[in-house]
Design a protein around this motif. Structure first.
Motif, mmCIF file in Angstrom:
data_model
loop_
_atom_site.group_PDB
_atom_site.id
_atom_site.type_symbol
_atom_site.label_atom_id
_atom_site.label_comp_id
_atom_site.label_asym_id
_atom_site.label_seq_id
_atom_site.Cartn_x
_atom_site.Cartn_y
_atom_site.Cartn_z
ATOM 1 N N ALA A 180 0.830 -1.207 0.000
ATOM 2 C CA ALA A 180 0.000 0.000 0.000
ATOM 3 C C ALA A 180 0.863 1.255 0.000
ATOM 4 N N GLU A 181 1.926 1.237 0.796
ATOM 5 C CA GLU A 181 2.827 2.391 0.824
ATOM 6 C C GLU A 181 3.566 2.537 -0.499
ATOM 7 N N GLY A 182 3.969 1.404 -1.073
ATOM 8 C CA GLY A 182 4.677 1.450 -2.347
ATOM 9 C C GLY A 182 3.817 2.009 -3.466
ATOM 10 N N VAL A 183 2.534 1.636 -3.481
ATOM 11 C CA VAL A 183 1.620 2.172 -4.491
ATOM 12 C C VAL A 183 1.517 3.688 -4.354
ATOM 13 N N GLY A 184 1.437 4.157 -3.108
ATOM 14 C CA GLY A 184 1.373 5.598 -2.880
ATOM 15 C C GLY A 184 2.601 6.314 -3.388
ATOM 16 N N VAL A 185 3.766 5.721 -3.159
ATOM 17 C CA VAL A 185 5.012 6.320 -3.635
ATOM 18 C C VAL A 185 5.034 6.353 -5.157
ATOM 19 N N ASP A 186 4.659 5.229 -5.793
ATOM 20 C CA ASP A 186 4.665 5.162 -7.250
ATOM 21 C C ASP A 186 3.713 6.185 -7.857
ATOM 22 N N GLN A 187 2.534 6.336 -7.273
ATOM 23 C CA GLN A 187 1.561 7.297 -7.793
ATOM 24 C C GLN A 187 2.046 8.726 -7.632
ATOM 25 N N ALA A 188 2.668 9.016 -6.490
ATOM 26 C CA ALA A 188 3.169 10.373 -6.265
ATOM 27 C C ALA A 188 4.255 10.728 -7.275
ATOM 28 N N ILE A 189 5.168 9.774 -7.526
ATOM 29 C CA ILE A 189 6.244 10.033 -8.477
ATOM 30 C C ILE A 189 5.690 10.139 -9.889
#
Length: 379
Positions: A180-189
Protein backbone atom coordinates in the motif's frame (compact mmCIF):
# COMPACT_ATOMS: atom_id res chain seq x y z
CA UNK A 1 40.82 -3.81 -3.54
CA UNK A 2 37.47 -2.48 -2.35
CA UNK A 3 36.08 -4.56 0.49
CA UNK A 4 32.32 -5.21 0.78
CA UNK A 5 30.13 -2.87 2.77
CA UNK A 6 28.36 -4.38 5.78
CA UNK A 7 24.76 -5.27 5.08
CA UNK A 8 25.19 -6.24 1.42
CA UNK A 9 24.47 -9.99 1.46
CA UNK A 10 26.25 -10.99 -1.73
CA UNK A 11 29.20 -8.69 -1.07
CA UNK A 12 29.47 -10.13 2.42
CA UNK A 13 29.36 -13.64 0.96
CA UNK A 14 32.22 -12.78 -1.40
CA UNK A 15 34.21 -11.28 1.48
CA UNK A 16 33.63 -14.42 3.53
CA UNK A 17 34.80 -16.57 0.62
CA UNK A 18 38.04 -14.55 0.35
CA UNK A 19 38.65 -14.80 4.08
CA UNK A 20 38.09 -18.56 3.91
CA UNK A 21 40.61 -18.84 1.08
CA UNK A 22 43.09 -16.86 3.19
CA UNK A 23 42.58 -19.39 5.98
CA UNK A 24 43.41 -22.16 3.51
CA UNK A 25 46.65 -20.36 2.56
CA UNK A 26 47.59 -20.00 6.22
CA UNK A 27 47.07 -23.73 6.70
CA UNK A 28 49.22 -24.66 3.68
CA UNK A 29 51.93 -22.23 4.75
CA UNK A 30 51.89 -23.56 8.31
CA UNK A 31 52.34 -27.10 6.97
CA UNK A 32 55.23 -25.97 4.75
CA UNK A 33 56.89 -24.18 7.66
CA UNK A 34 56.53 -27.25 9.88
CA UNK A 35 58.16 -29.39 7.18
CA UNK A 36 61.00 -26.83 6.84
CA UNK A 37 61.69 -26.90 10.56
CA UNK A 38 61.66 -30.69 10.72
CA UNK A 39 63.98 -31.04 7.71
CA UNK A 40 66.44 -28.52 9.15
CA UNK A 41 66.40 -30.28 12.51
CA UNK A 42 67.22 -33.57 10.82
CA UNK A 43 70.10 -31.82 9.03
CA UNK A 44 71.61 -30.64 12.28
CA UNK A 45 69.87 -27.44 13.33
CA UNK A 46 66.75 -25.36 12.77
CA UNK A 47 67.39 -21.93 11.28
CA UNK A 48 65.81 -18.96 13.09
CA UNK A 49 63.13 -16.84 11.43
CA UNK A 50 64.21 -13.54 9.87
CA UNK A 51 63.19 -10.36 11.74
CA UNK A 52 59.66 -9.10 10.85
CA UNK A 53 60.91 -5.70 9.70
CA UNK A 54 63.02 -7.36 7.05
CA UNK A 55 60.62 -10.17 6.12
CA UNK A 56 57.40 -8.10 5.65
CA UNK A 57 58.44 -5.92 2.67
CA UNK A 58 60.26 -8.84 1.00
CA UNK A 59 57.30 -11.22 1.33
CA UNK A 60 54.76 -8.54 0.38
CA UNK A 61 56.37 -8.08 -3.02
CA UNK A 62 56.24 -11.82 -3.72
CA UNK A 63 52.67 -12.15 -2.53
CA UNK A 64 51.35 -9.25 -4.62
CA UNK A 65 53.07 -10.56 -7.75
CA UNK A 66 52.18 -14.25 -7.45
CA UNK A 67 48.82 -14.51 -5.66
CA UNK A 68 45.32 -13.30 -6.53
CA UNK A 69 44.97 -9.64 -5.38
CA UNK A 70 41.93 -10.25 -3.15
CA UNK A 71 43.59 -13.18 -1.40
CA UNK A 72 46.87 -11.24 -1.02
CA UNK A 73 44.92 -8.30 0.46
CA UNK A 74 43.17 -10.59 2.95
CA UNK A 75 46.47 -12.16 4.01
CA UNK A 76 48.38 -8.89 4.41
CA UNK A 77 45.55 -7.24 6.36
CA UNK A 78 45.48 -9.99 8.97
CA UNK A 79 47.04 -9.63 12.39
CA UNK A 80 49.27 -12.66 11.71
CA UNK A 81 50.77 -11.23 8.51
CA UNK A 82 54.22 -10.47 10.01
CA UNK A 83 54.55 -14.08 11.19
CA UNK A 84 53.45 -15.36 7.77
CA UNK A 85 55.98 -13.08 6.07
CA UNK A 86 58.71 -14.56 8.28
CA UNK A 87 57.63 -18.07 7.28
CA UNK A 88 57.71 -17.20 3.57
CA UNK A 89 61.17 -15.64 3.70
CA UNK A 90 62.45 -18.54 5.80
CA UNK A 91 61.18 -20.97 3.16
CA UNK A 92 63.05 -19.07 0.42
CA UNK A 93 66.28 -19.04 2.45
CA UNK A 94 65.85 -22.78 3.04
CA UNK A 95 65.84 -23.41 -0.72
CA UNK A 96 62.13 -23.25 -1.65
CA UNK A 97 61.42 -21.47 -4.96
CA UNK A 98 58.60 -19.10 -4.02
CA UNK A 99 57.94 -18.29 -7.69
CA UNK A 100 56.73 -21.87 -8.05
CA UNK A 101 55.43 -22.42 -4.52
CA UNK A 102 53.24 -19.31 -4.21
CA UNK A 103 51.33 -19.71 -7.52
CA UNK A 104 50.39 -23.26 -6.51
CA UNK A 105 49.24 -22.03 -3.13
CA UNK A 106 47.34 -19.25 -4.91
CA UNK A 107 45.52 -21.82 -7.06
CA UNK A 108 44.42 -23.61 -3.90
CA UNK A 109 43.17 -20.32 -2.48
CA UNK A 110 41.20 -19.48 -5.63
CA UNK A 111 39.57 -22.92 -5.68
CA UNK A 112 38.52 -22.52 -2.05
CA UNK A 113 37.30 -18.95 -2.64
CA UNK A 114 35.21 -19.84 -5.68
CA UNK A 115 33.76 -22.93 -4.03
CA UNK A 116 32.65 -21.01 -0.95
CA UNK A 117 31.26 -18.13 -3.03
CA UNK A 118 29.32 -20.51 -5.31
CA UNK A 119 27.85 -22.34 -2.33
CA UNK A 120 26.79 -19.05 -0.72
CA UNK A 121 25.21 -17.83 -3.97
CA UNK A 122 23.37 -21.13 -4.41
CA UNK A 123 22.06 -21.03 -0.84
CA UNK A 124 20.94 -17.41 -1.26
CA UNK A 125 19.17 -18.19 -4.54
CA UNK A 126 17.31 -21.12 -3.03
CA UNK A 127 16.27 -18.94 -0.13
CA UNK A 128 14.64 -16.34 -2.40
CA UNK A 129 12.26 -18.76 -4.17
CA UNK A 130 9.92 -19.13 -1.23
CA UNK A 131 9.64 -15.37 -0.84
CA UNK A 132 8.97 -14.86 -4.55
CA UNK A 133 5.99 -17.16 -4.11
CA UNK A 134 4.82 -15.21 -1.08
CA UNK A 135 4.99 -12.00 -3.10
CA UNK A 136 2.85 -13.58 -5.83
CA UNK A 137 0.17 -14.57 -3.33
CA UNK A 138 0.29 -11.31 -1.36
CA UNK A 139 0.90 -8.54 -3.88
CA UNK A 140 -1.00 -8.09 -7.16
CA UNK A 141 0.93 -7.65 -10.39
CA UNK A 142 2.10 -4.09 -10.69
CA UNK A 143 5.00 -1.70 -10.22
CA UNK A 144 5.54 -2.51 -6.54
CA UNK A 145 5.95 -6.26 -6.96
CA UNK A 146 7.96 -5.74 -10.12
CA UNK A 147 10.28 -3.27 -8.38
CA UNK A 148 10.96 -5.74 -5.56
CA UNK A 149 11.77 -8.75 -7.74
CA UNK A 150 13.86 -6.78 -10.26
CA UNK A 151 15.84 -4.90 -7.62
CA UNK A 152 19.54 -5.78 -7.16
CA UNK A 153 18.74 -5.77 -3.44
CA UNK A 154 16.15 -8.58 -3.81
CA UNK A 155 18.29 -11.33 -2.20
CA UNK A 156 18.88 -9.02 0.76
CA UNK A 157 15.16 -8.23 0.98
CA UNK A 158 14.37 -11.96 1.00
CA UNK A 159 16.93 -12.51 3.75
CA UNK A 160 15.36 -9.68 5.77
CA UNK A 161 11.89 -11.19 5.37
CA UNK A 162 13.22 -14.54 6.54
CA UNK A 163 14.84 -12.93 9.60
CA UNK A 164 11.60 -11.13 10.43
CA UNK A 165 9.62 -14.35 10.23
CA UNK A 166 12.10 -16.07 12.55
CA UNK A 167 11.40 -13.28 15.05
CA UNK A 168 7.68 -13.93 14.94
CA UNK A 169 6.65 -11.15 12.53
CA UNK A 170 3.68 -11.78 10.21
CA UNK A 171 5.55 -11.10 6.97
CA UNK A 172 2.44 -11.48 4.82
CA UNK A 173 0.68 -8.69 6.71
CA UNK A 174 3.83 -6.57 6.60
CA UNK A 175 4.09 -7.03 2.82
CA UNK A 176 0.47 -6.00 2.36
CA UNK A 177 1.17 -2.79 4.27
CA UNK A 178 4.40 -2.23 2.33
CA UNK A 179 2.50 -2.69 -0.93
CA UNK A 180 0.00 0.00 0.00
CA UNK A 181 2.83 2.39 0.82
CA UNK A 182 4.68 1.45 -2.35
CA UNK A 183 1.62 2.17 -4.49
CA UNK A 184 1.37 5.60 -2.88
CA UNK A 185 5.01 6.32 -3.64
CA UNK A 186 4.66 5.16 -7.25
CA UNK A 187 1.56 7.30 -7.79
CA UNK A 188 3.17 10.37 -6.26
CA UNK A 189 6.24 10.03 -8.48
CA UNK A 190 4.09 9.35 -11.54
CA UNK A 191 2.13 12.55 -10.96
CA UNK A 192 5.33 14.54 -10.85
CA UNK A 193 6.95 12.85 -13.88
CA UNK A 194 3.97 12.54 -16.19
CA UNK A 195 0.59 13.28 -14.64
CA UNK A 196 -2.12 10.88 -15.70
CA UNK A 197 -0.25 9.15 -18.51
CA UNK A 198 0.18 5.79 -16.79
CA UNK A 199 -3.35 5.57 -15.41
CA UNK A 200 -4.95 6.46 -18.75
CA UNK A 201 -2.90 4.03 -20.81
CA UNK A 202 -4.65 0.83 -21.90
CA UNK A 203 -3.29 -2.71 -21.85
CA UNK A 204 -0.04 -3.23 -23.71
CA UNK A 205 0.12 -5.08 -27.02
CA UNK A 206 1.75 -8.06 -25.28
CA UNK A 207 -0.98 -8.15 -22.64
CA UNK A 208 -3.73 -8.13 -25.26
CA UNK A 209 -2.09 -10.72 -27.51
CA UNK A 210 -1.35 -13.03 -24.58
CA UNK A 211 -4.99 -13.39 -23.48
CA UNK A 212 -6.04 -17.00 -23.91
CA UNK A 213 -5.03 -20.51 -22.82
CA UNK A 214 -1.47 -19.46 -22.07
CA UNK A 215 -2.51 -16.91 -19.44
CA UNK A 216 -5.72 -18.30 -17.95
CA UNK A 217 -5.55 -18.02 -14.17
CA UNK A 218 -2.34 -15.97 -14.19
CA UNK A 219 -2.04 -12.53 -12.59
CA UNK A 220 -1.33 -10.68 -15.84
CA UNK A 221 -0.18 -7.02 -15.61
CA UNK A 222 -1.78 -4.63 -18.11
CA UNK A 223 1.62 -3.25 -19.14
CA UNK A 224 3.19 -6.66 -19.76
CA UNK A 225 6.37 -6.31 -21.81
CA UNK A 226 7.63 -9.63 -23.16
CA UNK A 227 10.35 -7.81 -25.09
CA UNK A 228 12.19 -7.16 -21.81
CA UNK A 229 12.55 -10.65 -20.36
CA UNK A 230 13.93 -9.65 -16.99
CA UNK A 231 11.15 -7.14 -16.47
CA UNK A 232 8.47 -9.53 -17.74
CA UNK A 233 9.56 -12.20 -15.26
CA UNK A 234 9.45 -9.65 -12.44
CA UNK A 235 6.03 -8.42 -13.60
CA UNK A 236 4.73 -11.98 -13.45
CA UNK A 237 6.24 -12.62 -10.02
CA UNK A 238 9.03 -15.02 -11.07
CA UNK A 239 12.39 -14.49 -9.41
CA UNK A 240 15.68 -14.97 -11.27
CA UNK A 241 16.48 -18.02 -9.17
CA UNK A 242 13.13 -19.62 -10.01
CA UNK A 243 13.56 -18.82 -13.69
CA UNK A 244 17.00 -20.45 -13.76
CA UNK A 245 15.54 -23.56 -12.13
CA UNK A 246 12.71 -23.77 -14.66
CA UNK A 247 15.22 -23.47 -17.50
CA UNK A 248 17.10 -26.43 -16.02
CA UNK A 249 13.83 -28.36 -15.73
CA UNK A 250 13.13 -27.84 -19.43
CA UNK A 251 16.60 -29.01 -20.45
CA UNK A 252 16.22 -32.11 -18.28
CA UNK A 253 12.73 -32.80 -19.64
CA UNK A 254 14.02 -32.48 -23.22
CA UNK A 255 17.19 -34.49 -22.66
CA UNK A 256 18.75 -35.22 -26.03
CA UNK A 257 16.77 -32.35 -27.58
CA UNK A 258 19.11 -29.51 -26.66
CA UNK A 259 18.16 -27.45 -29.71
CA UNK A 260 14.45 -27.67 -28.96
CA UNK A 261 15.02 -26.89 -25.28
CA UNK A 262 17.02 -23.79 -26.21
CA UNK A 263 14.33 -22.66 -28.64
CA UNK A 264 11.67 -23.06 -25.96
CA UNK A 265 13.42 -21.16 -23.18
CA UNK A 266 14.35 -18.38 -25.62
CA UNK A 267 10.80 -18.02 -26.96
CA UNK A 268 9.16 -14.64 -26.43
CA UNK A 269 6.36 -16.31 -24.42
CA UNK A 270 8.79 -18.02 -22.02
CA UNK A 271 8.01 -15.67 -19.07
CA UNK A 272 4.37 -16.78 -19.28
CA UNK A 273 5.40 -20.44 -19.18
CA UNK A 274 7.72 -19.72 -16.24
CA UNK A 275 4.84 -18.01 -14.42
CA UNK A 276 2.68 -21.09 -15.05
CA UNK A 277 5.42 -23.30 -13.58
CA UNK A 278 5.65 -21.05 -10.54
CA UNK A 279 1.88 -21.28 -10.12
CA UNK A 280 2.06 -25.08 -10.27
CA UNK A 281 4.63 -25.08 -7.49
CA UNK A 282 2.44 -22.71 -5.49
CA UNK A 283 -0.23 -25.42 -5.74
CA UNK A 284 2.23 -28.04 -4.52
CA UNK A 285 2.61 -29.77 -7.88
CA UNK A 286 5.78 -30.99 -9.60
CA UNK A 287 6.98 -29.04 -12.64
CA UNK A 288 9.30 -31.85 -13.89
CA UNK A 289 6.40 -34.33 -13.70
CA UNK A 290 4.30 -32.12 -15.99
CA UNK A 291 7.17 -31.38 -18.38
CA UNK A 292 7.86 -35.10 -18.80
CA UNK A 293 4.86 -35.19 -21.14
CA UNK A 294 6.90 -33.31 -23.76
CA UNK A 295 8.84 -36.47 -24.62
CA UNK A 296 5.92 -38.85 -24.08
CA UNK A 297 3.78 -36.92 -26.56
CA UNK A 298 5.95 -35.68 -29.42
CA UNK A 299 3.19 -34.38 -31.63
CA UNK A 300 4.95 -31.00 -31.51
CA UNK A 301 7.67 -32.49 -33.75
CA UNK A 302 5.28 -32.77 -36.71
CA UNK A 303 5.06 -29.76 -38.98
CA UNK A 304 7.27 -27.20 -40.67
CA UNK A 305 10.45 -26.18 -38.91
CA UNK A 306 9.46 -22.52 -39.20
CA UNK A 307 6.55 -23.11 -36.80
CA UNK A 308 8.45 -25.27 -34.30
CA UNK A 309 8.67 -22.60 -31.59
CA UNK A 310 4.90 -21.92 -31.47
CA UNK A 311 4.28 -25.68 -31.37
CA UNK A 312 6.75 -26.08 -28.50
CA UNK A 313 5.15 -23.23 -26.57
CA UNK A 314 1.67 -24.69 -27.12
CA UNK A 315 2.78 -28.21 -26.16
CA UNK A 316 4.47 -26.94 -23.00
CA UNK A 317 1.43 -24.91 -21.98
CA UNK A 318 -0.76 -27.98 -22.53
CA UNK A 319 1.62 -30.18 -20.53
CA UNK A 320 1.49 -27.72 -17.64
CA UNK A 321 -2.33 -27.61 -17.76
CA UNK A 322 -2.94 -31.34 -18.04
CA UNK A 323 -2.67 -33.92 -15.24
CA UNK A 324 0.65 -35.74 -14.97
CA UNK A 325 -0.77 -39.21 -15.66
CA UNK A 326 -1.83 -40.20 -19.14
CA UNK A 327 -5.11 -41.77 -18.05
CA UNK A 328 -6.83 -38.39 -17.71
CA UNK A 329 -7.12 -35.75 -20.37
CA UNK A 330 -8.17 -32.23 -19.63
CA UNK A 331 -10.67 -30.39 -21.78
CA UNK A 332 -9.28 -27.56 -23.90
CA UNK A 333 -9.29 -24.12 -22.35
CA UNK A 334 -11.82 -21.78 -23.95
CA UNK A 335 -10.30 -18.44 -24.98
CA UNK A 336 -13.36 -16.48 -23.86
CA UNK A 337 -13.13 -18.09 -20.44
CA UNK A 338 -9.44 -17.25 -20.27
CA UNK A 339 -10.19 -13.60 -21.05
CA UNK A 340 -12.83 -13.48 -18.37
CA UNK A 341 -10.31 -14.77 -15.83
CA UNK A 342 -7.54 -12.35 -16.73
CA UNK A 343 -6.76 -9.68 -14.15
CA UNK A 344 -6.33 -7.12 -16.93
CA UNK A 345 -9.83 -7.49 -18.40
CA UNK A 346 -11.98 -7.37 -15.34
CA UNK A 347 -12.23 -8.88 -11.90
CA UNK A 348 -9.83 -11.39 -10.33
CA UNK A 349 -9.71 -14.98 -11.62
CA UNK A 350 -12.59 -17.19 -10.53
CA UNK A 351 -11.91 -19.34 -7.51
CA UNK A 352 -14.52 -21.97 -8.39
CA UNK A 353 -13.25 -25.33 -9.57
CA UNK A 354 -15.27 -28.23 -10.86
CA UNK A 355 -15.45 -31.09 -13.32
CA UNK A 356 -17.05 -30.88 -16.74
CA UNK A 357 -20.82 -31.46 -16.52
CA UNK A 358 -21.74 -34.99 -17.53
CA UNK A 359 -25.10 -33.86 -18.99
CA UNK A 360 -25.81 -30.61 -20.75
CA UNK A 361 -28.34 -29.50 -23.39
CA UNK A 362 -27.53 -30.52 -26.92
CA UNK A 363 -25.57 -27.88 -28.79
CA UNK A 364 -24.37 -26.15 -25.61
CA UNK A 365 -20.56 -25.75 -25.80
CA UNK A 366 -18.60 -26.98 -22.81
CA UNK A 367 -16.51 -24.35 -21.04
CA UNK A 368 -13.58 -25.63 -19.10
CA UNK A 369 -13.20 -24.65 -15.42
CA UNK A 370 -10.85 -21.71 -14.92
CA UNK A 371 -7.74 -22.40 -12.82
CA UNK A 372 -7.15 -19.78 -10.16
CA UNK A 373 -3.98 -18.42 -8.56
CA UNK A 374 -2.96 -20.12 -5.35
CA UNK A 375 -3.71 -18.16 -2.22
CA UNK A 376 -0.76 -19.59 -0.34
CA UNK A 377 2.60 -20.97 -1.35
CA UNK A 378 3.55 -24.38 -0.11
CA UNK A 379 7.02 -25.79 -0.41
Amino acid sequence: MTMPYPGEPFAEAVGEAVQTSAMAVRLVLAVADAVRRAAQRRAGGEQPLPPPGQAVPEAAGDLKALVSPDVAWALMSGADWPAMAQQLVALRRAGVDLEQFLPRVGEIAVLVRDSVAADAARTAAEGTEEWAGLLRSTMPAGPVREAILSSPAWPGLAATMNALRERGVDVRQLLAAAHAEGVGVDQAISRVLDAGRRTSAGPSRDAVRSYGPLTVGLDLPPDLDLGDRRRALAQLGVSEAENARYVRCVHLALAGREREAALLVNARQWPLLAARMARLEDDGRSVPAHLARLLRDRSWEAGPVSALVPRLVHATAEALHRPTHDGLASAPVVTASAKASSATTGGPPSRARGNAPSHRPKGTPYRAPVPHPASRRSR
